[in-house]
Design an enzyme around this catalytic site. Structure first.
Site, PDB file in Angstrom:
ATOM      1  N   LYS A 111      -0.140  15.545  -9.908  1.00  0.00           N
ATOM      2  CA  LYS A 111      -0.236  15.558  -8.448  1.00  0.00           C
ATOM      3  C   LYS A 111       0.945  16.336  -7.904  1.00  0.00           C
ATOM      4  O   LYS A 111       1.995  16.403  -8.556  1.00  0.00           O
ATOM      5  CB  LYS A 111      -0.210  14.129  -7.885  1.00  0.00           C
TER       6      LYS A 111
HETATM    7  P1  NAD Z   1      -7.470  14.749   4.774  1.00  0.00           P
HETATM    8  O1  NAD Z   1      -6.142  15.289   5.102  1.00  0.00           O
HETATM    9  O2  NAD Z   1      -8.651  15.647   4.823  1.00  0.00           O
HETATM   10  O3  NAD Z   1      -7.800  13.495   5.716  1.00  0.00           O
HETATM   11  C1  NAD Z   1      -6.920  12.418   5.860  1.00  0.00           C
HETATM   12  C2  NAD Z   1      -7.350  11.610   7.057  1.00  0.00           C
HETATM   13  O4  NAD Z   1      -6.553  10.434   7.139  1.00  0.00           O
HETATM   14  C3  NAD Z   1      -7.171  12.341   8.391  1.00  0.00           C
HETATM   15  O5  NAD Z   1      -8.217  12.002   9.251  1.00  0.00           O
HETATM   16  C4  NAD Z   1      -5.859  11.762   8.905  1.00  0.00           C
HETATM   17  O6  NAD Z   1      -5.743  11.841  10.303  1.00  0.00           O
HETATM   18  C5  NAD Z   1      -5.997  10.341   8.434  1.00  0.00           C
HETATM   19  N1  NAD Z   1      -4.712   9.642   8.403  1.00  0.00           N
HETATM   20  C6  NAD Z   1      -3.499  10.125   8.078  1.00  0.00           C
HETATM   21  N2  NAD Z   1      -2.575   9.176   8.188  1.00  0.00           N
HETATM   22  C7  NAD Z   1      -3.217   8.065   8.586  1.00  0.00           C
HETATM   23  C8  NAD Z   1      -2.802   6.758   8.891  1.00  0.00           C
HETATM   24  N3  NAD Z   1      -1.525   6.398   8.784  1.00  0.00           N
HETATM   25  N4  NAD Z   1      -3.743   5.872   9.274  1.00  0.00           N
HETATM   26  C9  NAD Z   1      -5.025   6.236   9.372  1.00  0.00           C
HETATM   27  N5  NAD Z   1      -5.490   7.450   9.096  1.00  0.00           N
HETATM   28  C10 NAD Z   1      -4.587   8.358   8.718  1.00  0.00           C
HETATM   29  O7  NAD Z   1      -7.319  14.080   3.323  1.00  0.00           O
HETATM   30  P2  NAD Z   1      -8.473  13.770   2.263  1.00  0.00           P
HETATM   31  O8  NAD Z   1      -8.536  14.906   1.315  1.00  0.00           O
HETATM   32  O9  NAD Z   1      -9.699  13.312   2.938  1.00  0.00           O
HETATM   33  O10 NAD Z   1      -7.828  12.555   1.460  1.00  0.00           O
HETATM   34  C11 NAD Z   1      -7.942  11.195   1.893  1.00  0.00           C
HETATM   35  C12 NAD Z   1      -7.712  10.248   0.711  1.00  0.00           C
HETATM   36  O11 NAD Z   1      -8.669  10.528  -0.305  1.00  0.00           O
HETATM   37  C13 NAD Z   1      -6.348  10.378   0.025  1.00  0.00           C
HETATM   38  O12 NAD Z   1      -5.973   9.122  -0.482  1.00  0.00           O
HETATM   39  C14 NAD Z   1      -6.643  11.297  -1.148  1.00  0.00           C
HETATM   40  O13 NAD Z   1      -5.708  11.173  -2.202  1.00  0.00           O
HETATM   41  C15 NAD Z   1      -8.011  10.799  -1.537  1.00  0.00           C
HETATM   42  N6  NAD Z   1      -8.826  11.728  -2.333  1.00  0.00           N
HETATM   43  C16 NAD Z   1      -9.101  12.984  -1.873  1.00  0.00           C
HETATM   44  C17 NAD Z   1      -9.899  13.818  -2.632  1.00  0.00           C
HETATM   45  C18 NAD Z   1     -10.313  15.180  -2.156  1.00  0.00           C
HETATM   46  O14 NAD Z   1     -11.150  15.802  -2.812  1.00  0.00           O
HETATM   47  N7  NAD Z   1      -9.822  15.682  -1.038  1.00  0.00           N
HETATM   48  C19 NAD Z   1     -10.376  13.399  -3.872  1.00  0.00           C
HETATM   49  C20 NAD Z   1     -10.073  12.123  -4.304  1.00  0.00           C
HETATM   50  C21 NAD Z   1      -9.313  11.294  -3.519  1.00  0.00           C
END
Ligand code: NAD
Length: 422
Positions: A111
């Site tokens: 990561k």
């Molecule tokens: P992203 O940046 O696209 O979206 C994150 C969202 O969370 C946004 O809407 C943001 O405003 C919101 N956010 C941020 N801080 C916050 C808070 N304190 N309280 C509430 N909401 C908050 O990110 P993403 O890629 O969707 O990732 C989200 C989660 O999914 C993370 O834990 C990431 O590790 C996990 N994840 C992502 C992927 C991927 O393919 N992108 C794959 C597996 C897991």
């Protein structure tokens, strides 16, 4: 390692270590193998001076943690967020190791993270920071070493800048160095939807096991980013009602259902959900406690805690985010016994699975249709679910521990067979 201080020591790293120990106990893993399977293999810390639009130079700090390289090149996203810490990145890298191994991908785990609030940057500043980060980690990554991807705060445009920086350094186009790219630069069809699509697939599959129908399902999603919005969309198309969504500014709750298209358009225009008229405004904490069938944390770690675990009114928690549930909350939920959990390493594995497909397509210079991508994705998800369900029965443990037993045992077996060097 729980007894030793390391550079990674932090609450979220401890959370991942405690989860690991529960699985290693079931496996009866001996102490030496346990320590070297758990401990991240290596990390780099980089300082990045970036010229801001004002002409001033600001110094940013970033990390790349490679937790496991014993079972293939490492794989894992890059997070841009103001609260990133080395310990958090290490925990996320550890979860990537177990996730890749659980679903049968030929990868280790890694990561990356940069301490920055990307929302406060202009596009040109963000481009300079993205390129500088890639420049600094270039000696440590590559299509056969470590392949990054998007995570919180990064997207396909950031991946494009990073791929371009790496390719310019090498002197040739090398799309296989990073996944989650735009389609025009070797991205895979279906990658944008993949994580949320996978979350929705597991929700449907487990609700079916529980005997709950689409029309009787309400869903609350914390985090309306890549994962949360795609999961919501897929479940809405299946027939569920999305009654709550949120972002960093707070939540929107509407028991009659939220217009997802309007919410997405509002967010694109206003940069957040703040002021969205499609429901009642709640805090993120309040939103988690509203009644619903399925609660999907899809933002950051450690939001389901000892404080709120006793107050949740859902039947199923689908962990779109990594590490949303603390160890204490896990215990409370297991004592309650009325809420099932689809653990992160299983629930959000669709993202890394389609990242793997993207990398394969890049290496082969041969591109698949969206149907091929989704068909192969669904098969891998079904296989992972079946193996987790079987392991949970076999050891009579939590679903999280069952998923980790599978992920961890494959890594530790590979390490034991290879010897001490990897
Ligand atoms: P992203 O940046 O696209 O979206 C994150 C969202 O969370 C946004 O809407 C943001 O405003 C919101 N956010 C941020 N801080 C916050 C808070 N304190 N309280 C509430 N909401 C908050 O990110 P993403 O890629 O969707 O990732 C989200 C989660 O999914 C993370 O834990 C990431 O590790 C996990 N994840 C992502 C992927 C991927 O393919 N992108 C794959 C597996 C897991």
């Amino acid at each position: 390692m729980s007894h030793h201080q390391t550079i990674y020591s932090s609450p979220v790293f401890q959370q991942a270590c405690n989860q690991f120990d529960a699985a290693a106990d079931i496996l009866g893993m001996e102490a030496g193998l346990r320590e070297r399977t758990k401990r991240p293999r290596r990390c780099v810390v980089v300082a990045m001076p970036v010229r801001m639009d004002s002409g001033k130079v600001e110094l940013f700090e970033g990390y790349r943690v490679q937790h496991n390289l014993s079972t293939g090149p490492a794989k894992g996203g890059i997070r841009f967020h103001q609260d990133v810490t080395l310990g958090e990145v290490a925990a996320l890298a550890m979860w990537m190791s177990w996730k890749c191994s659980l679903v049968g991908l030929p990868y280790g785990g890694a990561k990356g993270g940069v301490i920055v609030n990307a929302r406060d940057m202009s596009a040109t500043e963000l481009e300079r920071l993205s390129r500088r980060y890639m420049q600094e980690i270039t000696p440590f990554i590559g299509p056969n070493v470590d392949i990054p991807a998007p995570d919180v705060g990064t997207n396909a445009q950031v991946m494009a800048w990073m791929m371009d920086t790496y390719s310019n350094h090498k002197g040739y186009y090398e799309p296989g160095v990073i996944t989650g790219k735009p389609i025009s630069l070797g991205g895979s069809l279906g990658r944008t939807e993949a994580t949320g699509e996978g979350v929705a697939w597991f929700v449907k599959a487990y609700l079916e096991d529980m005997g709950v129908e689409a029309e009787k399902t309400t869903v609350i999603v914390q985090g309306f980013g890549n994962v949360g919005s795609e999961a919501a969309r897929a479940l809405y198309h299946w027939g569920a009602e999305i009654t709550g969504i949120s972002d960093f500014t707070g939540g929107i709750y509407n028991p009659k259902g939220i217009d997802l298209k309007a919410a997405a358009e509002y967010t694109a225009k206003n940069k957040s959900l703040k002021g969205f008229p499609g429901g009642e405004a709640l805090t993120n904490e309040q939103l988690l406690e509203q009644p619903c069938t399925v609660l999907i944390p899809a933002a950051l770690e450690r939001v389901i805690t000892a404080e709120n675990a006793g107050k949740l009114k859902c039947r199923l928690i689908a962990e779109g985010a990594n590490g949303p549930t603390t160890n204490e909350a896990d215990q409370i939920l297991s004592q309650r016994g009325d809420i099932q959990i689809i653990p992160d390493v299983l629930c959000n594995s669709g993202g890394v699975i389609v990242s793997y497909f993207e990398w394969l397509q890049n290496l082969q210079n041969y591109y698949w249709t969206k149907n091929e991508v989704f068909d192969k994705l669904h098969r891998m998800l079904a296989k992972a679910k079946a193996s987790v369900d079987e392991t949970q029965k076999k050891y009579n443990c939590s679903r999280r521990t069952a998923a980790l037993v599978l992920g961890i045992s494959r890594v530790s077996e590979a390490k034991a067979m290879r010897g001490l060097f990897p």
